[in-house]
Design a protein around this motif. Structure first.
Motif, PDB file in Angstrom:
ATOM      1  N   ASP A  16       0.613  -1.151   0.198  1.00 11.86           N
ATOM      2  CA  ASP A  16      -0.115   0.035   0.047  1.00 11.86           C
ATOM      3  C   ASP A  16       0.830   1.112  -0.160  1.00 11.86           C
ATOM      4  O   ASP A  16       0.535   2.196  -0.670  1.00 11.86           O
ATOM      5  N   LYS A  17       2.046   1.210   0.709  1.00  9.67           N
ATOM      6  CA  LYS A  17       2.967   2.146   0.871  1.00  9.67           C
ATOM      7  C   LYS A  17       3.483   2.649  -0.498  1.00  9.67           C
ATOM      8  O   LYS A  17       3.663   3.768  -1.052  1.00  9.67           O
ATOM      9  N   LYS A  18       3.903   1.541  -1.086  1.00  8.50           N
ATOM     10  CA  LYS A  18       4.292   1.537  -2.650  1.00  8.50           C
ATOM     11  C   LYS A  18       3.436   2.348  -3.674  1.00  8.50           C
ATOM     12  O   LYS A  18       3.736   3.091  -4.427  1.00  8.50           O
ATOM     13  N   SER A  19       2.211   1.867  -3.506  1.00  8.19           N
ATOM     14  CA  SER A  19       1.151   2.331  -4.258  1.00  8.19           C
ATOM     15  C   SER A  19       0.989   3.863  -4.037  1.00  8.19           C
ATOM     16  O   SER A  19       0.761   4.684  -4.802  1.00  8.19           O
ATOM     17  N   LEU A  20       1.156   4.165  -2.831  1.00 11.29           N
ATOM     18  CA  LEU A  20       0.805   5.681  -2.182  1.00 11.29           C
ATOM     19  C   LEU A  20       2.012   6.541  -2.785  1.00 11.29           C
ATOM     20  O   LEU A  20       1.835   7.728  -3.103  1.00 11.29           O
ATOM     21  N   TYR A  21       3.238   6.144  -2.751  1.00 14.54           N
ATOM     22  CA  TYR A  21       3.986   6.757  -3.483  1.00 14.54           C
ATOM     23  C   TYR A  21       3.923   7.280  -4.859  1.00 14.54           C
ATOM     24  O   TYR A  21       4.232   8.410  -5.326  1.00 14.54           O
ATOM     25  N   GLY A  22       3.485   6.251  -5.536  1.00 14.79           N
ATOM     26  CA  GLY A  22       3.284   6.490  -6.906  1.00 14.79           C
ATOM     27  C   GLY A  22       2.265   7.652  -6.998  1.00 14.79           C
ATOM     28  O   GLY A  22       2.220   8.492  -7.846  1.00 14.79           O
ATOM     29  N   ASP A  23       1.156   7.288  -6.461  1.00 12.27           N
ATOM     30  CA  ASP A  23      -0.158   8.481  -6.402  1.00 12.27           C
ATOM     31  C   ASP A  23       0.536   9.675  -5.955  1.00 12.27           C
ATOM     32  O   ASP A  23      -0.051  10.933  -6.636  1.00 12.27           O
ATOM     33  N   ALA A  24       1.143  10.001  -5.016  1.00 12.98           N
ATOM     34  CA  ALA A  24       1.527  11.163  -4.404  1.00 12.98           C
ATOM     35  C   ALA A  24       2.436  11.951  -5.374  1.00 12.98           C
ATOM     36  O   ALA A  24       2.347  12.838  -5.615  1.00 12.98           O
ATOM     37  N   LEU A  25       3.397  11.095  -6.036  1.00 12.71           N
ATOM     38  CA  LEU A  25       4.282  11.802  -7.064  1.00 12.71           C
ATOM     39  C   LEU A  25       3.466  12.196  -8.241  1.00 12.71           C
ATOM     40  O   LEU A  25       3.563  13.133  -8.649  1.00 12.71           O
ATOM     41  N   LYS A  26       2.419  11.327  -8.810  1.00  5.70           N
ATOM     42  CA  LYS A  26       1.804  11.772  -9.890  1.00  5.70           C
ATOM     43  C   LYS A  26       1.090  13.135  -9.681  1.00  5.70           C
ATOM     44  O   LYS A  26       1.047  14.033 -10.256  1.00  5.70           O
ATOM     45  N   TYR A  27       0.322  13.115  -8.471  1.00  5.14           N
ATOM     46  CA  TYR A  27      -0.628  14.499  -7.994  1.00  5.14           C
ATOM     47  C   TYR A  27       0.094  15.561  -7.918  1.00  5.14           C
ATOM     48  O   TYR A  27      -0.197  16.542  -8.197  1.00  5.14           O
ATOM     49  N   PHE A  28       1.396  15.424  -7.194  1.00 10.19           N
ATOM     50  CA  PHE A  28       2.190  16.393  -6.819  1.00 10.19           C
ATOM     51  C   PHE A  28       2.429  17.324  -8.274  1.00 10.19           C
ATOM     52  O   PHE A  28       2.664  18.344  -8.316  1.00 10.19           O
ATOM     53  N   VAL A  29       3.067  16.329  -9.257  1.00  6.71           N
ATOM     54  CA  VAL A  29       3.539  16.869 -10.604  1.00  6.71           C
ATOM     55  C   VAL A  29       2.442  17.428 -11.334  1.00  6.71           C
ATOM     56  O   VAL A  29       2.306  18.617 -11.743  1.00  6.71           O
ATOM     57  N   TYR A  30       1.140  16.841 -11.132  1.00  5.71           N
ATOM     58  CA  TYR A  30       0.040  17.548 -11.784  1.00  5.71           C
ATOM     59  C   TYR A  30      -0.446  19.087 -11.240  1.00  5.71           C
ATOM     60  O   TYR A  30      -0.602  19.950 -11.995  1.00  5.71           O
ATOM     61  N   PHE A  31      -0.403  18.989  -9.694  1.00 11.79           N
ATOM     62  CA  PHE A  31      -0.884  20.032  -9.196  1.00 11.79           C
ATOM     63  C   PHE A  31       0.331  21.399  -9.647  1.00 11.79           C
ATOM     64  O   PHE A  31       0.058  22.353  -9.668  1.00 11.79           O
ATOM     65  N   GLY A  32       1.619  20.784  -9.471  1.00 11.27           N
ATOM     66  CA  GLY A  32       2.589  21.634  -9.765  1.00 11.27           C
ATOM     67  C   GLY A  32       2.686  22.114 -11.178  1.00 11.27           C
ATOM     68  O   GLY A  32       3.015  23.374 -11.246  1.00 11.27           O
ATOM     69  N   LEU A  33       2.023  21.502 -11.919  1.00 11.66           N
ATOM     70  CA  LEU A  33       1.919  21.849 -13.544  1.00 11.66           C
ATOM     71  C   LEU A  33       0.897  23.003 -13.745  1.00 11.66           C
ATOM     72  O   LEU A  33       0.934  23.817 -14.488  1.00 11.66           O
ATOM     73  N   ILE A  34      -0.260  22.550 -12.895  1.00 14.50           N
ATOM     74  CA  ILE A  34      -1.337  23.602 -12.903  1.00 14.50           C
ATOM     75  C   ILE A  34      -0.774  25.012 -12.254  1.00 14.50           C
ATOM     76  O   ILE A  34      -1.097  25.790 -12.965  1.00 14.50           O
ATOM     77  N   ILE A  35      -0.164  25.113 -11.338  1.00 16.32           N
ATOM     78  CA  ILE A  35       0.575  26.162 -10.773  1.00 16.32           C
ATOM     79  C   ILE A  35       1.334  26.929 -11.910  1.00 16.32           C
ATOM     80  O   ILE A  35       1.399  28.101 -11.943  1.00 16.32           O
ATOM     81  N   PHE A  36       2.242  25.896 -12.540  1.00 11.89           N
ATOM     82  CA  PHE A  36       3.063  26.710 -13.538  1.00 11.89           C
ATOM     83  C   PHE A  36       2.279  27.265 -14.533  1.00 11.89           C
ATOM     84  O   PHE A  36       2.645  28.408 -14.854  1.00 11.89           O
ATOM     85  N   ALA A  37       1.284  26.604 -14.863  1.00  9.84           N
ATOM     86  CA  ALA A  37       0.520  27.187 -16.065  1.00  9.84           C
ATOM     87  C   ALA A  37      -0.154  28.305 -15.516  1.00  9.84           C
ATOM     88  O   ALA A  37      -0.402  29.329 -16.447  1.00  9.84           O
TER      89      ALA A  37
END
Length: 216
Positions: free
Chosen positions: A22-43
């Protein structure tokens, strides 16, 4: 945003209530959504910069705007590095954090000496961004060896390239080609960015909407 992510990410990861998978799955989700929101802020920052110039900044400060995309992308790389680097804390090899920080520092300093005399503050921002980028790549390589996690890198990298290319192209348009139409270009660009994320995550959005509907 990056600092908030750092403060929230580690306590969630180290919750003892989750299994290792579960932790390893959470790592992937956390990274993905961090990048998504970071890109929205960038835009939003890049496409709404004309508003900042018009209502906040004085004309003599406009020249400094050229470092903004490099600073934003650099901070995004730093957040990704932090997300990737949880592995050395989990396996109790924290000395890797010192090694990766030292590598990033060396890259940053070398590029500072090369670029700052030629490019000034632009060279400094590029140097910092490259330092964070090297730290991010180094962490990924070491993580893959010592604590492999199946991150959705294909989706993350393709989304990053699409959004940054689109935003930088639209920024160029409103700055150098169609300056009189910056409002239309900015609004259209933000709508397009959000639409891209909706299309990318449409399955998860449908699941969330269905869950909310059933909860009612």
């Amino acid at each position: 945003f990056t600092q908030s992510f750092r403060l929230a990410f580690e306590p969630i990861i180290f919750k003892n209530s989750r299994s290792n998978n579960d932790k390893k799955s959470l790592y992937g989700d956390a990274l993905k959504y961090f990048v998504y929101f970071g890109l929205i802020i960038f835009a939003f920052v890049m496409l709404l910069m004309p508003l900042v110039n018009k209502f906040i900044l004085k004309p003599e400060y406009y020249d400094g705007n050229l470092i903004i995309p490099f600073v934003l992308i650099g901070q995004l790389f730093f957040g990704v590095y932090y997300s990737l680097s949880m592995w050395y804390k989990v396996i109790d090899k924290t000395y890797f954090g010192l090694i990766m920080s030292a590598i990033g520092l060396v890259v940053n300093l070398v590029l500072e000496f090369i670029l700052v005399p030629r490019l000034g503050i632009l060279g400094a921002s590029i140097s910092v961004m490259c330092g964070f980028f090297v730290m991010m790549i180094t962490s990924f390589i070491l993580e893959h060896r010592y604590y492999p996690i199946n991150y959705p890198f294909r989706k993350i990298i393709s989304t990053f390239l699409i959004i940054t290319t689109l935003v930088l192209a639209l920024t160029y348009l409103y700055q150098y080609v169609y300056a009189d139409y910056w409002v239309f270009i900015s609004i259209f660009g933000l709508f397009l960015v959000l639409l891209i994320f909706v299309l990318i995550e449409r399955q998860n959005i449908v699941k969330i909407l269905n869950y909310v509907r059933h909860r009612r």
